[in-house]
Design an enzyme around this catalytic site. Structure first.
Site, mmCIF file in Angstrom:
data_model
loop_
_atom_site.group_PDB
_atom_site.id
_atom_site.type_symbol
_atom_site.label_atom_id
_atom_site.label_comp_id
_atom_site.label_asym_id
_atom_site.label_seq_id
_atom_site.Cartn_x
_atom_site.Cartn_y
_atom_site.Cartn_z
ATOM 1 N N HIS A 91 -29.227 39.082 -16.654
ATOM 2 C CA HIS A 91 -28.712 40.116 -17.546
ATOM 3 C C HIS A 91 -28.394 41.432 -16.850
ATOM 4 C CE1 HIS A 91 -27.009 40.958 -21.332
ATOM 5 N NE2 HIS A 91 -27.351 42.204 -21.087
ATOM 6 N N TYR A 135 -24.569 44.212 -16.215
ATOM 7 C CA TYR A 135 -24.359 45.670 -16.157
ATOM 8 C C TYR A 135 -23.970 46.116 -14.753
ATOM 9 C CZ TYR A 135 -25.883 45.324 -20.861
ATOM 10 O OH TYR A 135 -25.949 44.941 -22.170
ATOM 11 N N HIS A 142 -17.715 35.243 -26.208
ATOM 12 C CA HIS A 142 -18.318 36.578 -26.009
ATOM 13 C C HIS A 142 -18.119 37.051 -24.572
ATOM 14 C CE1 HIS A 142 -21.305 39.716 -25.402
ATOM 15 N NE2 HIS A 142 -21.953 38.945 -24.536
ATOM 16 N N PHE A 143 -18.422 36.179 -23.612
ATOM 17 C CA PHE A 143 -18.398 36.741 -22.255
ATOM 18 C C PHE A 143 -16.992 36.861 -21.682
ATOM 19 C CE2 PHE A 143 -20.072 32.436 -20.776
ATOM 20 C CZ PHE A 143 -19.007 32.087 -19.951
ATOM 21 N N HIS A 144 -16.025 36.168 -22.276
ATOM 22 C CA HIS A 144 -14.655 36.460 -21.823
ATOM 23 C C HIS A 144 -14.189 37.800 -22.394
ATOM 24 C CE1 HIS A 144 -14.674 32.385 -20.264
ATOM 25 N NE2 HIS A 144 -13.659 32.768 -19.525
ATOM 26 N N ARG A 173 -20.841 24.476 -25.703
ATOM 27 C CA ARG A 173 -20.190 24.964 -24.490
ATOM 28 C C ARG A 173 -20.502 23.980 -23.365
ATOM 29 N NH1 ARG A 173 -24.078 29.846 -22.102
ATOM 30 N NH2 ARG A 173 -22.573 29.793 -20.420
ATOM 31 N N ARG A 174 -19.910 24.190 -22.177
ATOM 32 C CA ARG A 174 -20.236 23.425 -20.973
ATOM 33 C C ARG A 174 -20.270 21.910 -21.228
ATOM 34 N NH1 ARG A 174 -24.973 26.975 -18.023
ATOM 35 N NH2 ARG A 174 -23.504 28.270 -16.907
#
Ligand code: HAS
Length: 568
Positions: free
Chosen positions: A226, A230, A380-382, A443-444
Site C-alpha cells: 500500500h 503513494y 479501481h487501480f486503472h 479478476r486475474r
C-alpha cells in the site's frame, strides 16, 4: 540555435545522459507492457480462447504487464524525476559514481526479472504471492531494482543537507519536500518486502527451505504494497502542486496545503496495508478495523489536493479573464500546444475523482466483501495508477526528454489529444470492469477459456457485457498509447533545435503560508514510526506465533504442489 529559457539550468553531460537513458529504457519496455494490456482485454472478452497467445501464456503475460507497468516503469521514472527535481532546485552537482551504480543495479535487476518472466520461470504476477514460486533470478532482480533506487535517494542527501546549511531558516522548496516524501515512503515500504524476499522467498526458491509461511509473507507484502501506491502518487502530486497552477496561468492556491499533503502521506501511507487482507483468515477483526480507520485518514490529503487544485485552476482561469460561477472553466488551456503538459495533468485529475471514490468503497470494511478479488479491483487501480500517475509520468518523461535534448515536440496535435483519448479509454474500460466486478466476476482469471467461452461449462453470459465494454476501452487505451509512443520516439529521434538544458515548470504560491508544523520532516517521521508500531506490531506477532503450517511451492500450471525439481 535558440537561447534556452531563463528558468533553465545547464547540467553535467553525465547526468543528462543518465537521465535520458533512465527515461527512454523503461519506455521501450512499456511497449511490451501496453501490448499485454491489450491482450488481457482480448482474453477477458473471449476473443482469445486459449491458454496462451503468440508464445506467451495468460498468467505470464499478466505478470509481465504488472511488473513492467507498475514496478519497473514507475521506479525508473520516480528516480529520474527525483534526480531532475533535486538537481534543479538545490542547484548542486550530484555524485555521478553513485548515480551510475544505482542505475546499473536497477538495469541489471530489471533484466534478470524480465528474462525469468519471459522464460516462464516467474509466472507469479506482480504481487508474487507464495505459494506461487518464481526462479531465484526474479527475486534477486527485484532486490537489485530496489537497492538501486535506495542508492539514488541516499545520493540526494548530501546536497539536501548542504542546501539546508546554506539557507538557514528558509523553506525547503516544495518539490523537494514532495520527492523526499516519496522516497521516505518508498524506504518504509521496501523494508518489509526486503525481509519477505531475502529471508523467506529467496531461500525457499533456492530450495534451502522446503516450505513458506504464506500468511506472514502476504502480510509483509501488503506492508509494502500500500505505501507503494503513494510512492507512485507522490511524484504526480509534485507535478500537480508545483506545475499545474503555472500551466493554468496562475499560482498555487496554498503552499501549506502542498506541504501538509506530502507530510501527511509520510505519516499514513503504511499503517493501512491490511485493507488488502480484509477477507483473509488469521488476522483478527481488531487489526482489520484499525487499518480501515487509518485508510480513511490516508484519503484526507487527496481531498485536500482536490480542493487546492480546483482553487488553483480557478485562480489561473480568472487571471486569464474567466468569469462567472462556472464560466471560468472555459479559460483553461485544454488544447494549448504550448502548454501541452496541462492535458496530461488535468485528465489525470479528472480520472482520479472516480479512482478515489472507489478507493473509499474498497476501504469500507463491509463493502470490501462485495468487491474483493473481483474485476472491480483492476477498474479501481486503472483509475489511479493508470490514470493520474501514468499520464503525469508519460507527460513528464516527454517534457524532460524534449528539454534535455533541446528538441521540439513532434506531432503536437496528437500530443494534446492523447491524454483525453486515454481518459476515454480508461473510463469505458473501468466502467465495464466495475459492472462485471459488482456482479461478482473474478479478476486475474483467463476468462477466454472459462466464463467468456460459450463452449465452456463455466460460461457466464451475465458478465459478457462488462467484458466487451472493457475490451472496447482497452482498445481505445491502446490507440492512445500508440499515439504517445509515436510522439515520444519521433521527438527522441528528431533534430535538436536548441541547447539541451534542465528545465522545470515552477508555480509561485498565492498563499505562501509559514506554518512551523510543516517545516521539518522529523515530527512526521516520528509519528509514522509510532503508527507503524501500533498498526503492525500486534498482527505481525500474532501471525508469527500462530504456527501456520508452511506451504509447499506451486506453479500456476498445476493444482498439485511442486516437489523436488531437478531442473531449477
Ligand atoms: Fe487503492 C487496491 C483503497 C488510492 C492503487 N489500490 C488497490 C490496488 C492498487 C491500488 C494497484 O481499502 C490493487 C492491489 C492488488 O493488486 O490487489 N486506494 C484506496 C483508497 C485510496 C486509494 C482509500 N489506490 C489508490 C491510489 C493508487 C491505488 C492513489 C495508485 C496510485 N485500494 C484501496 C483498497 C484496496 C485497494 C481498500 C484493496 C481492495 C481489495 O479488496 O483488494 C485513497 O487514497 C483515494 C483518495 C482519493 C481521493 C480522490 C481525490 C480526487 C482528486 C481529483 C480532483 C479533481 C479535480 C479536477 C480537481 C479522495 C485529487 C476536476 C475536474 C473536473 C472536470 C470535474
Amino acid at each position: 540555435m535558440e537561447l534556452p529559457n531563463e528558468n533553465a539550468i545547464a547540467i553535467e553531460p553525465g547526468l543528462k545522459r543518465m537521465l535520458l537513458i533512465e527515461i527512454v529504457f523503461p519506455m521501450v519496455l512499456l511497449i511490451l507492457g501496453i501490448y499485454h494490456g491489450l491482450v488481457q482485454v482480448l482474453y477477458r472478452a473471449g476473443i482469445i480462447r486459449s491458454s496462451q497467445f503468440l508464445g506467451l501464456e495468460y498468467f505470464q503475460g499478466l505478470t509481465l504487464h504488472g511488473v513492467v507497468n507498475a514496478i519497473v516503469f514507475t521506479t525508473f521514472f520516480a528516480v529520474a524525476f527525483g534526480y531532475a527535481v533535486i538537481r534543479y532546485y538545490l542547484k548542486r552537482p550530484l555524485n555521478m559514481k553513485v548515480a551510475w551504480l544505482s542505475f546499473a543495479l536497477m538495469m541489471i535487476g530489471t533484466m534478470l526479472a524480465a528474462v525469468a518472466i519471459l522464460l516462464g520461470k516467474a509466472t507469479v504476477l506482480y504481487t508474487f504471492y507464495p505459494p506461487l514460486r518464481a526462479h531465484p533470478a526474479f527475486y534477486v532482480g527485484l532486490v537489485l531494482v530496489v537497492v538501486g533506487s535506495w542508492l539514488a535517494f541516499f545520493n540526494w542527501l548530501p546536497p539536501y543537507f548542504a542546501w539546508k546549511r546554506q539557507h538557514p531558516g528558509e523553506k525547503i522548496p516544495l518539490a523537494v519536500v514532495g520527492i523526499f516524501a516519496a522516497f521516505i515512503v518508498w524506504l518504509i515500504a521496501t523494508a518489509p518486502v526486503a525481509v519477505e524476499i531475502l529471508f523467506m522467498l529467496l531461500p525457499w526458491s533456492m530450495g534451502w527451505v522446503p516450505t513458506v509461511n504464506v500468511p506472514l509473507a502476504r502480510m509483509l507484502f501488503w506492508f509494502f504494497g500500500h505505501p507503494l501506491v503513494y510512492f507512485w502518487l507522490l511524484p504526480t502530486y509534485v507535478m500537480y502542486y508545483t506545475m499545474l497552477p503555472k500551466l493554468c496561468g496562475g499560482k498555487l492556491y496554498s503552499d501549506f496545503a502542498g506541504r501538509l499533503t506530502f507530510l501527511w502521506l509520510v505519516l499514513y501511507s503504511a499503517p493501512v496495508g491490511i485493507h488488502h487482507q480484509f477477507t483473509e483468515p488469521g488476522i483478527t477483526d481488531t487489526w482489520k478495523f484499525v487499518h480501515a480507520f487509518f485508510t480513511m485518514l490516508v484519503a484526507v490529503p487527496s481531498f485536500l489536493t482536490a480542493f487546492t487544485m480546483a482553487a488553483s485552476m480557478e485562480q489561473g482561469a480568472r487571471e486569464n479573464g474567466g468569469q462567472g460561477l462556472l464560466g471560468w472553466w472555459k479559460k483553461l488551456p485544454y488544447l494549448d500546444k504550448d502548454r501541452w503538459l496541462f492535458p496530461y495533468l488535468f485528465a489525470g485529475l479528472f480520472i482520479f475523482i472516480f479512482g478515489g471514490v472507489t478507493g473509499i468503497i474498497n476501504a469500507s470494511y463491509n463493502m470490501n466483501n462485495v468487491v474483493h478479488n473481483t474485476a472491480w479491483l483492476p477498474a479501481h487501480f486503472h483509475q489511479t495508477v493508470a490514470g493520474p500517475v501514468f499520464l503525469s509520468y508519460l507527460g513528464m518523461s516527454l517534457f524532460l526528454v524534449a528539454k534535455l535534448t533541446g528538441k521540439a515536440i513532434k506531432l503536437p496535435t496528437w500530443n494534446v489529444w492523447m491524454p483525453y483519448i486515454w481518459t476515454l479509454g480508461i473510463m469505458i474500460f473501468s466502467t465495464g470492469l466495475f459492472i462485471g466486478g459488482g456482479a461478482g466476476e473474478p479478476r486475474r482469471t483467463n476468462l477466454g477459456v472459462s466464463y467468456s467461452d460459450p463452449h465452456s461449462p463455466l460460461y457466464h453470459p451475465e458478465w459478457h457485457f462488462g467484458d466487451i465494454m472493457g475490451c472496447i476501452g482497452g482498445i481505445v487505451m491502446t490507440v492512445a498509447g500508440l499515439m504517445f509512443f509515436v510522439v515520444f520516439f519521433a521527438t527522441v529521434f528528431g533534430r535538436a533545435s536548441k541547447k539541451g538544458v534542465l528545465e522545470l515548470i515552477v508555480s509561485e504560491a498565492y498563499h505562501d503560508e509559514r506554518v512551523p508544523a510543516v517545516q521539518s520532516f522529523t515530527p512526521w517521521l516520528a509519528g509514522a514510526a509510532l503508527l507503524l508500531v501500533i498498526a503492525y506490531a500486534p498482527p505481525l506477532t500474532e501471525t508469527i506465533r500462530s504456527g501456520f503450517p508452511g506451504a509447499l511451492p506451486y506453479s500456476p500450471h498445476s493444482p498439485l504442489p511442486l516437489h523436488a525439481e531437478p531442473d531449477r
